[in-house]
Design a protein around this motif. Structure first.
Motif, short mmCIF file in Angstrom:
data_model
loop_
_atom_site.label_atom_id
_atom_site.label_comp_id
_atom_site.label_asym_id
_atom_site.label_seq_id
_atom_site.Cartn_x
_atom_site.Cartn_y
_atom_site.Cartn_z
N TYR B 58 0.78 -1.31 -0.03
CA TYR B 58 0.03 -0.05 -0.07
C TYR B 58 0.93 1.27 0.19
CZ TYR B 58 -4.01 -3.21 1.10
OH TYR B 58 -4.84 -4.33 0.88
N LEU B 59 2.05 1.18 0.37
CA LEU B 59 3.00 2.19 0.43
C LEU B 59 3.07 3.19 -0.90
CD1 LEU B 59 5.74 1.02 2.66
CD2 LEU B 59 3.83 2.34 3.38
N LEU B 60 3.06 2.54 -1.84
CA LEU B 60 3.12 3.53 -3.05
C LEU B 60 1.98 3.99 -3.84
CD1 LEU B 60 6.24 1.44 -4.50
CD2 LEU B 60 6.19 3.24 -3.14
N LYS B 61 0.81 3.35 -3.12
CA LYS B 61 -0.43 3.73 -3.79
C LYS B 61 -0.62 5.35 -3.34
CE LYS B 61 -1.90 -0.39 -4.33
NZ LYS B 61 -1.12 -1.30 -5.65
N ASN B 62 -1.10 5.91 -4.70
CA ASN B 62 -1.19 7.36 -4.73
C ASN B 62 -2.31 7.83 -3.45
OD1 ASN B 62 0.57 8.35 -6.58
ND2 ASN B 62 -0.84 8.25 -8.24
N GLU B 63 -3.32 7.10 -3.55
CA GLU B 63 -4.29 7.75 -2.54
C GLU B 63 -3.74 7.33 -0.98
OE1 GLU B 63 -4.40 5.32 -4.74
OE2 GLU B 63 -5.99 3.79 -4.54
N ILE B 64 -2.77 6.70 -0.89
CA ILE B 64 -2.38 6.56 0.46
C ILE B 64 -1.20 7.43 0.84
CG2 ILE B 64 -1.03 4.65 2.04
CD1 ILE B 64 -3.95 3.86 1.57
#
Lengths: 148, 267
Positions: B58-64
């Motif tokens: 999840y670290l690289l997801k934009n929304e996160i």
């Protein structure tokens, strides 16, 4: 099986092996006509997908050849390629592809005779192995399954 | 578990981090990822041996990323992933805080990659026993048997790309399978396309895979595709003596080289 003529695709770099193959021609060295040479700027440009696609399009064997280590026209292309081949070869072997149908070699621009020797011996090896039936079945299935 | 909740609450109350990515209980008592943004939400956090998912995905997801500073509850796979992502310049120390728990229940807090490196160097990074044995078994088979084994498995692939979505290292904004000029890999799930997709996936992860096994866990058809990645992990370790996710300042294996890389097949 003796009249089986294998289809062999050779991916070669333009600076060494292509020039080497050219030298074999100008020196009038006779070698097996089964090989179809595809010229690339460098072995570093030869993607593993090219090799897979060659098999998918009916190749019985694939040669990849380029400059000897330290002789790359672009300094390090063949070193990068070697790293990739080592991992790729182990991987496809693990997947059950016949790695005897893959031939990697270093042939310099001065080694026309060496090129002829590699093509001749590899063609003979593939002739012994016969057509790559396992992969051809995969291709045939693909044509039947494909919805496009 | 309590120590994690307590620390997470502190971090959120002090506004040190904006979100805590951790494990919670999903439907049917399964473990799922949860994203805690308010201090009272920390009661939902759990951490035990069933928390195997690699949350680093999840670290690289934009929304996160756009939420702000992150705190992640990381198991060993996730910590290794973070180091590997750092070596690929995908994440930075100041964006991230990692919490973890040692096997004997001690809470660990990592603020820098150096701390993670030190901790990881003392951890067991070997492949799981079951998979190691399976690889050995496959290697002992004949080429035809191996081919048959993989064809049987890959014929079930439905090209859902769950393996790609679950993999924290598959973060390209445009994947090779989405290129259609030329179309490298067929769109529909045909056996050859499935075979080519797995080769592509494995080659792109060669030297980067941290053997978290998330790809195989995500696979709805239970295809043991993690074995392919583990095989390259072994190859890279054996040939180049590099294991991914141990060093935040390492060159990518497949885009670097040594002039004396050893092989025995080039004529």
């Amino acid at each position: 099986m003796s009249d089986f003529q294998p289809k062999i695709v050779a991916f070669v770099c333009t600076w060494c092996t292509y020039a080497g193959a050219d030298l074999a021609g100008t020196s009038r060295i006779k070698y097996e006509p089964n090989v179809k040479i595809i010229r690339f700027p460098c072995t570093g440009r030869i993607d593993y997908m090219f090799l897979i696609k060659a098999f998918a399009n009916g190749a019985d064997g694939v040669i990849v050849s380029g400059c000897h280590p330290n002789d790359c026209h672009y300094v390090s292309g063949n070193f990068h390629a070697r790293r990739r081949w080592i991992v790729f070869r182990e991987l496809v072997d693990f997947l059950g592809m016949d790695v005897n149908r893959l031939c990697f070699s270093w042939v310099s621009a001065a080694e026309g005779a060496q090129w002829a020797k590699i093509v001749n011996s590899f063609t003979e090896e593939i002739r012994q192995l016969g057509p790559y039936k396992a992969y051809m079945e995969l291709v045939k299935k693909d044509k039947n399954e494909s919805v496009f | 578990m309590d120590s994690i909740r307590k620390r997470a609450r502190e971090l959120l109350e002090k506004n040190t981090v904006k979100v805590v990515i951790g494990y919670g209980v999903g439907s049917d008592n399964t473990v799922r990822a949860i994203f805690v943004r308010r201090p009272e939400g920390v009661e939902e956090l759990i951490f035990d041996e069933t928390c195997v998912q690699n949350l680093a995905v999840y670290l690289l997801k934009n929304e996160i990323k756009q939420i702000g500073k992150l705190c992640i509850i990381a198991n060993i796979s996730a910590l290794r992933t973070i180091l590997q992502l750092a070596s690929e310049h995908q994440i930075h120390e100041e964006e991230l805080l990692c919490l973890s728990v040692t096997p004997n229940g001690e809470l660990l807090e990592f603020t820098g990659f150096k701390d993670i490196e030190n901790y990881i160097s003392s951890c067991n990074r070997d492949l799981p026993d079951k998979e190691s044995e399976m690889i050995k078994k496959l290697e002992k088979m004949s080429v035809d048997e191996r081919w048959q084994f993989w064809m049987n498995h890959l014929s079930r692939c439905i090209k859902c790309y769950a393996c790609r979505s679950a993999c924290p290292m598959c973060y390209c904004t445009r994947c090779q399978v989405e290129y259609n000029q030329p179309q490298w890999i067929t769109v529909e799930a045909t056996l050859m396309g499935n075979f080519e997709w797995q080769i592509t996936r494995t080659m792109h992860l060669a030297g980067r895979c941290v053997n978290c096994g998330e790809c195989a866990r995500a696979c709805p058809e239970d295809i043991p595709i993690n074995l392919l990645n583990y095989k390259t992990v072994l190859t890279v370790k054996e040939k180049y003596n590099i294991s991914a996710g141990t060093n935040a300042n390492i060159d990518s294996v497949m885009s670097s080289f040594e002039s004396d890389d050893k092989e025995n097949f080039i004529r």
